[in-house]
Write a protein that holds these residues in place. Structure first.
Motif, PDB file in Angstrom:
ATOM      1  N   THR A 272      -7.105   3.052   5.292  1.00  0.00           N
ATOM      2  CA  THR A 272      -6.863   3.711   4.003  1.00  0.00           C
ATOM      3  C   THR A 272      -5.565   4.238   4.009  1.00  0.00           C
ATOM      4  OG1 THR A 272      -9.158   3.967   4.120  1.00  0.00           O
ATOM      5  CG2 THR A 272      -8.058   5.204   2.550  1.00  0.00           C
ATOM      6  N   GLU A 273      -5.343   4.909   5.114  1.00  0.00           N
ATOM      7  CA  GLU A 273      -3.952   5.692   5.156  1.00  0.00           C
ATOM      8  C   GLU A 273      -2.735   4.576   4.734  1.00  0.00           C
ATOM      9  OE1 GLU A 273      -3.523   8.751   4.700  1.00  0.00           O
ATOM     10  OE2 GLU A 273      -5.302   9.703   5.437  1.00  0.00           O
ATOM     11  N   VAL A 274      -2.863   3.537   5.746  1.00  0.00           N
ATOM     12  CA  VAL A 274      -1.672   2.560   5.556  1.00  0.00           C
ATOM     13  C   VAL A 274      -1.648   1.960   4.168  1.00  0.00           C
ATOM     14  CG1 VAL A 274      -1.421   0.329   6.108  1.00  0.00           C
ATOM     15  CG2 VAL A 274      -2.059   1.902   8.055  1.00  0.00           C
ATOM     16  N   PHE A 275      -2.760   1.907   3.533  1.00  0.00           N
ATOM     17  CA  PHE A 275      -2.750   1.158   2.030  1.00  0.00           C
ATOM     18  C   PHE A 275      -2.241   2.231   1.160  1.00  0.00           C
ATOM     19  CE2 PHE A 275      -4.694   0.694  -2.285  1.00  0.00           C
ATOM     20  CZ  PHE A 275      -4.335  -0.544  -2.146  1.00  0.00           C
ATOM     21  N   GLU A 276      -2.414   3.407   1.333  1.00  0.00           N
ATOM     22  CA  GLU A 276      -2.142   4.458   0.492  1.00  0.00           C
ATOM     23  C   GLU A 276      -0.472   4.665   0.788  1.00  0.00           C
ATOM     24  OE1 GLU A 276      -6.053   7.253   0.069  1.00  0.00           O
ATOM     25  OE2 GLU A 276      -4.444   8.125   1.148  1.00  0.00           O
ATOM     26  N   GLY A 277      -0.297   4.447   1.876  1.00  0.00           N
ATOM     27  CA  GLY A 277       1.397   4.869   2.295  1.00  0.00           C
ATOM     28  C   GLY A 277       2.345   3.678   1.654  1.00  0.00           C
ATOM     29  N   VAL A 278       1.517   2.439   1.666  1.00  0.00           N
ATOM     30  CA  VAL A 278       2.190   1.480   1.187  1.00  0.00           C
ATOM     31  C   VAL A 278       2.257   1.564  -0.304  1.00  0.00           C
ATOM     32  CG1 VAL A 278       2.396  -1.277   0.915  1.00  0.00           C
ATOM     33  CG2 VAL A 278       1.834  -0.173   3.054  1.00  0.00           C
ATOM     34  N   ALA A 279       1.222   1.940  -1.009  1.00  0.00           N
ATOM     35  CA  ALA A 279       0.982   1.635  -2.488  1.00  0.00           C
ATOM     36  C   ALA A 279       1.814   2.842  -2.890  1.00  0.00           C
ATOM     37  CB  ALA A 279      -0.510   1.822  -2.874  1.00  0.00           C
ATOM     38  N   ARG A 280       2.063   3.820  -2.446  1.00  0.00           N
ATOM     39  CA  ARG A 280       2.783   5.017  -2.932  1.00  0.00           C
ATOM     40  C   ARG A 280       4.429   4.410  -3.202  1.00  0.00           C
ATOM     41  NH1 ARG A 280       2.501  10.139   0.368  1.00  0.00           N
ATOM     42  NH2 ARG A 280       1.205   8.572   1.811  1.00  0.00           N
ATOM     43  N   HIS A 281       4.900   3.454  -2.376  1.00  0.00           N
ATOM     44  CA  HIS A 281       6.145   3.140  -2.697  1.00  0.00           C
ATOM     45  C   HIS A 281       6.297   1.676  -2.946  1.00  0.00           C
ATOM     46  CE1 HIS A 281       7.584   7.050  -1.471  1.00  0.00           C
ATOM     47  NE2 HIS A 281       7.035   6.781  -0.360  1.00  0.00           N
TER      48      HIS A 281
END
Lengths: 232, 406
Positions: free
Chosen positions: B6-15
């Motif tokens: 989830t954190e990885v997805f959020e990290g990528v999705a933010r940029h």
């Protein structure tokens, strides 16, 4: 005794030179106390709070937190102690903008290894206690300043730590909201939690049982309980 | 694990845009690598097929038009070959063996057997030609020396010819009329050279010359190189011999054409090595550019999220948790984009194979899945290396300073 600090020294290196900030600060805080640390800008009060929060190391002296000697902690061990023993409230809230209120509250629980369903349950319960049940699914930019700080306080309480450290928690709030937040701290304290709060506002410090005055890197007043000092 | 994802997805999705640009670079690099690998395989398959039906030591000799004047004769003279030239080469060029003529029968000859008939390319040969062509007997036998010596009216049929004229019944031992002249079928053959070669008919050169008035002419001469013999020396010998017999300048390169399969094969092998090297260079380039791209985006991401990492550390994230978070983002980017590139690349190569995109030099492109997965594995390992340094930077952040950076 939950916090015992003896002869703490700390200096920062600035431009290759050591800049001393703490010159042998000492203090003691009993379990269940509400303590305000005050001092002028540059007095070392924030550095002292950072060391108490295990966010900063110190050069010399002794600091025992809830019976744990903190002198030679590894980063991993310090992180675990922070997670288990401390809750943080910051002046600028420090909420993650991409997460909802309840997800922010649940962050310390994630690092404690609590499963997602239980995290959500506890976070929602805390937000409800702080009057933010309807805001649980909102992101920080959809909340007012007071609501954000209440979310931050809920996050500090999430892991049920014995000590709450607050760094200028009302610094970014108007007077009415500041009063509400301080009322919240008093309620939390009333339930037996130790609160250490850094402020430069006498009105905020007035909520505390004891005021510790820091000047030029030393605790000059209120370094031990029983030595109740009114705000300067 | 779910939390980390989830954190990885959020990290990528933010940029999104920045991540998409980096991911596209990795995707495109892997896609190109896979397509190049598949294309290289297709080229190799094509060349293997091209040489499969011909002895690798075969020589193909033909005469052309002179380009230089010689002893009073002007340039531009069309030369022809006869069976005497074949005999002369067999005697005088020690580097060659299985020297044989190949001469076409007149076009339009009809083959008839009972009620069945057809027209097929027909050649007069010596037995040595079958060695050069790698003709394989299915039934009966090949043309032999006695057939040639006695100018026997015998033929061997390509398997498709036999099917056309004889259906399911046995062709060997039967008679077929060619242009009204009866020939005995002594063999049925197959050839790795493809469908066209299975629709051919061979007979002894002498029988063709007698029956269809070839006037001792020969369209093409073939031979094989003796083991250990030098193709260059054989070529020199042939040029001198033909120059003397046909009266042209020995330095006239256009007058006689000598083609050694081995030399050509060596050229193609060298070409394939060059292509393999190019693919390796492209592959390494892909890995390096992917690594640099991912490392850059992760460094930028760590710098932008300094306060976030400080907060996470304050709330109890250990340095190894933070490191795992950043590394996972790098690996997810590489694996996601590289995996998609791999899938699309394999899809394109497979589509090209199914569409039967073929030429003389290219057929059946394919991708060695193990190679492709190895490339992806190496890319992911590279992403770990690329992500390691930004991850270490994030893990080493002083939480207090990081918090104050916002």
């Amino acid at each position: 005794m939950v916090v015992a600090v003896e002869g703490l020294r700390k200096s920062y290196r600035v431009g290759g030179r050591a800049l001393p900030v703490l010159h042998g600060a000492s203090l003691r805080i009993e379990r269940g106390e509400f303590v305000a640390i005050m001092g002028a800008s540059g007095s070392g009060k924030s550095t002292l709070l950072s060391i108490l929060g295990l966010l900063e190391s110190y050069d010399a002296g002794r600091y025992t937190l809830a019976g744990h000697d903190t002198r030679s902690l590894t980063e991993e061990r310090a992180a675990r102690l922070r997670n288990a023993l401390l809750g943080f409230v910051f002046q600028s809230f420090h909420l993650l903008s991409h997460k909802t209120a309840w997800e922010n509250v649940a962050l310390p629980l994630a690092y404690a290894g609590v499963d997602r369903a239980e995290r959500r349950r506890r976070a929602l319960s805390l937000l409800a206690r702080l009057g933010l049940a309807a805001r649980a699914g909102h992101r920080p930019d959809e909340l007012s300043g007071g609501q954000r700080q209440r979310v931050a306080i809920a996050r500090a309480l999430a892991n049920n730590p014995p000590v709450i450290l607050a760094d200028e928690p009302t610094g970014n709030l108007d007077s009415k909201t500041s009063a509400e937040v301080m009322q919240l701290f008093r309620e939390i304290h009333a339930k037996g939690r130790t609160i250490v709060l850094v402020t430069h506002e006498p009105a905020v410090a007035a909520s505390a049982d004891r005021v510790i005055l820091v000047r030029d890197g030393r605790v000059v007043r209120g370094d031990a309980s029983g030595e109740t000092v009114q705000s300067p | 694990m779910i939390d980390l994802l989830t954190e990885v997805f959020e990290g990528v999705a933010r940029h999104r845009m920045r991540a998409a640009a980096t991911a596209f670079g990795v995707f495109w690099g892997i896609l190109m690598l896979v397509v190049l690998l598949g294309g290289g395989r297709g080229l190799r398959n094509g060349l293997d097929k091209l040489f499969a039906d011909t002895a690798t030591n075969s020589a193909w000799i033909n005469v052309g038009r002179t380009s230089m004047g010689f002893e009073g004769l002007g340039p531009g003279r069309q030369l022809t070959m006869t069976i005497d030239d074949v005999e002369a080469v067999a005697r005088a060029v020690p580097e060659l063996q299985n020297v044989a003529p190949r001469h076409s029968a007149p076009s339009g000859l009809t083959f008839t057997h009972g009620t069945r008939n057809g027209a097929f390319p027909t050649y007069g040969i010596y037995p040595g030609y079958a060695v050069v062509e790698r003709t394989q007997v299915l039934r009966g036998r090949l043309i032999n020396d006695l057939d040639v010596a006695r100018a026997r009216r015998v033929v061997i049929l390509g398997v498709r010819v036999a099917q056309t004229l004889f259906g399911a019944s046995e062709a060997v031992g039967k008679t077929v009329e060619i242009g009204g002249v009866p020939f005995l079928v002594v063999g049925v053959f197959t050839d790795a050279g493809g469908e066209g070669e299975l629709r051919r008919v061979f007979m002894p050169y002498t029988a063709l010359a007698q029956t269809f008035d070839a006037r001792r002419q020969v369209n093409l001469m073939t031979a094989t190189l003796r083991p250990g013999a030098s193709p260059e020396r054989a070529t020199a010998h042939l040029r001198r011999l033909f120059a003397r017999r046909k009266r042209f300048d020995p330095n006239d390169r256009g007058a006689v054409d000598v083609w050694f399969a081995e030399q050509e094969y060596r050229k193609f092998v060298a070409l394939m090595r060059g292509i393999d090297l190019a693919v390796i260079v492209v592959g390494l380039g892909t890995l390096v550019s992917g690594m640099v791209g991912i490392s850059n985006i992760m460094f930028v991401s760590v710098r932008e999220r300094t306060a976030e990492f400080g907060l996470r550390r304050a709330l109890g994230a250990t340095p190894s948790t933070v490191m795992a978070m950043v590394l996972s983002e790098a690996v997810a980017l590489a694996f996601g984009a590289g995996g998609l590139g791999l899938l699309v690349g394999v899809g394109l190569v497979e589509a090209a194979r199914r569409a039967e995109l073929r030429s003389d030099y290219f057929r059946d492109p394919s991708i060695d899945l193990r190679t492709a997965l190895t490339a992806l594995g190496v890319l992911v390992a590279t992403a770990v290396v690329a992500g390691y340094f930004p991850a270490r930077e994030a893990a080493r952040l002083n939480p207090n300073e990081a918090l104050r950076s916002s």
